[in-house]
Design a protein around this motif. Structure first.
Motif: not given
Lengths: 255, 283
Positions: A229-234
């Motif tokens: 899902l392309g979630m950075k830093g999560q």
């Protein structure tokens, strides 16, 4: 027949543009041949990327269509065949591809290897359901008939994680995708419940093992979610609710 | 044309051409039937049309649900509160336990809209309160389990009582804000977020109580109560009190005094509720 060869090559690429080339006048012989050649190609055919896959059981269902013999414009070809011998095997019809399931399982099980985002393109619920049933069966072996809890918790957990992912990520996740990932990452929990069959897990060793397994499950699930899902830093933020969910399963297994 | 294996007359070639084009891209495929009666049923043009209608109806229904959900639950506004990352959560948790050294409590703005929580530690978020609430319910279940008082419906009872207290708090504060006629940009969701931060302290207290008994529980709960009191005062002061008073300059006037009392009442309610919701879990 000339049109048959053309038919073969077009068939391999896409299932939907065939109707442009098909002739309306084909006799049943042609269909028999087509079906035979289709069966040969079925083993090499890659899983199509299927957008409305949630409408059917799984995305492996390559567009098999049935239409009257003289309605070629409808779909590519008729598959309501006259002879019983020429229909595809049951697993292929249902779209259950064991090799694919095995590959996805291996990818999921290694939490240290970075995952690629394309794994979520096909939502396949067969593997997860298989794992849920295995978990219920191993729990039964340990003396706890808790299928209902397993299914209920997995349904509620999928709903919760689906809501959270849609709120946290810029591109939403579909319900089938979430259920598929969570189900695949349930496999280490099955290992834990197999251990529970042989020895009680209520001591220190059992607690430590349960914590390790919960961490393993949630790390792989969050790794796949954050890369797909392309979630950075999560990643850790996603890992925490997954850990809560798998912790519930661990509670079920241990106590 | 006379196909000896055809099971029915081809009456649909004309109409199927019409919606064959629109059916093909929809990508619906069906498994091949093994028996011809099924094939006849599903290949029947009427049932195909029915299926097309059904699928379009389903799509319309989904659109309707999405539109209506957007009316009741403002999804885009909620998304702002979940735009967090790990650094923010870590720093915010540190702030909740130790707010004494933090200097600047003002939320940064960017062209009239507050900056996402990811970029500003003072912005409220809903991730921490939501996760803290769920963790609180699970930890309560764990605490009851270690005292052999556990049953699954007790979990539901804990969850609903905590939720009821939260709702009551939000309504009471909204009512008092209305009565004091404060012009504030404190939205309801902001308020829910601020009131949800106390669950973090409650979890800490209960866990310490499980590990170290009543002494540990009282110590940690006491520390968390004071911290959340200071946190709430410093945060709400900027939202509820007038600009001048917020900067530390004491402004005389009945209105400002009333607002200060309101802020202190809200902040004082937090430790009380924290104690009320956890003391029965630790024996």
């Amino acid at each position: 027949m000339s049109n048959l060869g053309q038919f073969d090559s077009d068939f391999y690429q896409s299932n939907y543009t065939i109707d442009n080339q098909e002739q309306s006048s084909e006799d049943s012989n042609a269909y028999g041949h087509v079906y035979g050649s289709r069966k040969q190609q079925a083993s090499e055919q890659p899983q199509p990327v299927f957008v409305p896959s949630e409408m059917l059981m799984s995305s492996g269902c390559e567009g098999q269509f049935f239409q009257p013999a003289s309605n070629p414009d409808y779909y590519s070809q008729s598959s309501y065949v006259d002879s019983f011998d020429e229909e595809p095997p049951l697993l292929e019809e249902l779209g259950i591809n064991f090799d694919h399931i095995w590959q996805k399982t291996l990818t999921v099980l290694n939490p240290l290897k970075p995952a690629d985002g394309s794994i979520m393109n096909e939502t396949d619920l067969t593997g997860p359901i298989l794992f849920c049933i295995t978990l219920g069966a191993t729990l039964l072996l340990a003396g706890k008939a808790q299928f209902g809890y397993v299914y209920g918790m997995s349904a509620l957990g999928c709903l919760g994680i689906h809501t959270l992912l849609n709120l946290m990520s810029s591109s939403g996740a579909s319900y089938g995708c979430v259920a598929s990932v969570l189900g695949y990452c349930l496999l280490p929990m099955v290992l834990l419940s197999i251990c529970a069959v042989f020895s009680s897990l209520q001591g220190t060793f059992g607690t430590v093992l349960a914590l390790v397994i919960v961490g393993w499950c949630s790390l792989s699930a969050s790794k796949i979610f954050s890369s797909a899902l392309g979630m950075k830093g999560q990643q850790l933020l996603i890992a925490y609710p997954c850990a809560l969910l798998y912790g519930l399963f661990a509670l079920l297994t241990v106590f | 044309m006379a196909d000896p294996h055809q099971l029915f007359d081809d009456t649909s070639s004309a109409q199927s051409r019409g919606y064959g084009a629109q059916r093909a891209p929809s990508g619906l495929g069906y498994p091949a039937p093994s028996a011809s009666p099924q094939a006849a049923f599903l290949a029947d043009p009427v049932s195909n049309m029915a299926m097309a209608y059904g699928s379009s109806l389903a799509a319309q229904g989904k659109e309707l649900v999405d539109k209506n959900i957007d009316r009741f639950v403002p999804v885009t506004k909620l998304k702002y509160y979940f735009a967090v990352d790990t650094m923010y959560v870590g720093k915010k948790l540190g702030l909740l336990f130790f707010p004494y050294l933090h200097q600047d409590w003002e939320v940064q703005y960017q062209q009239d809209t507050p900056v996402a929580p990811r970029f500003d530690i003072n912005a409220p978020d809903l991730y921490i309160p939501a996760m803290a609430f769920i963790t609180y319910v699970l930890v309560a279940g764990l605490a009851l389990g270690t005292q052999d008082r556990f049953s699954p419906d007790l979990l539901g009872l804990q969850a609903s009582s905590a939720l009821a207290w939260l709702t009551l708090e939000v309504l009471a504060i909204l009512l008092s804000l209305y009565l004091v006629t404060v012009n504030t940009d404190l939205t309801t969701i902001d308020l829910v977020a601020f009131l949800g931060y106390k669950y973090v302290g409650m979890i800490g207290g209960v866990l310490m109580g499980l590990l170290f008994g009543k002494i540990g529980y009282y110590l940690v709960l006491g520390w968390c109560c004071v911290s959340i009191f200071v946190f709430m005062i410093r945060t709400l002061r900027l939202k509820i009190l007038a600009e001048a008073a917020a900067e530390g300059v004491p402004v005389r006037g009945a209105r400002n005094q009333l607002r200060m009392y309101l802020t202190m009442a809200v902040a004082a309610a937090q430790p009380l509720l924290m104690y009320w919701l956890t003391f029965h879990l630790v024996r």
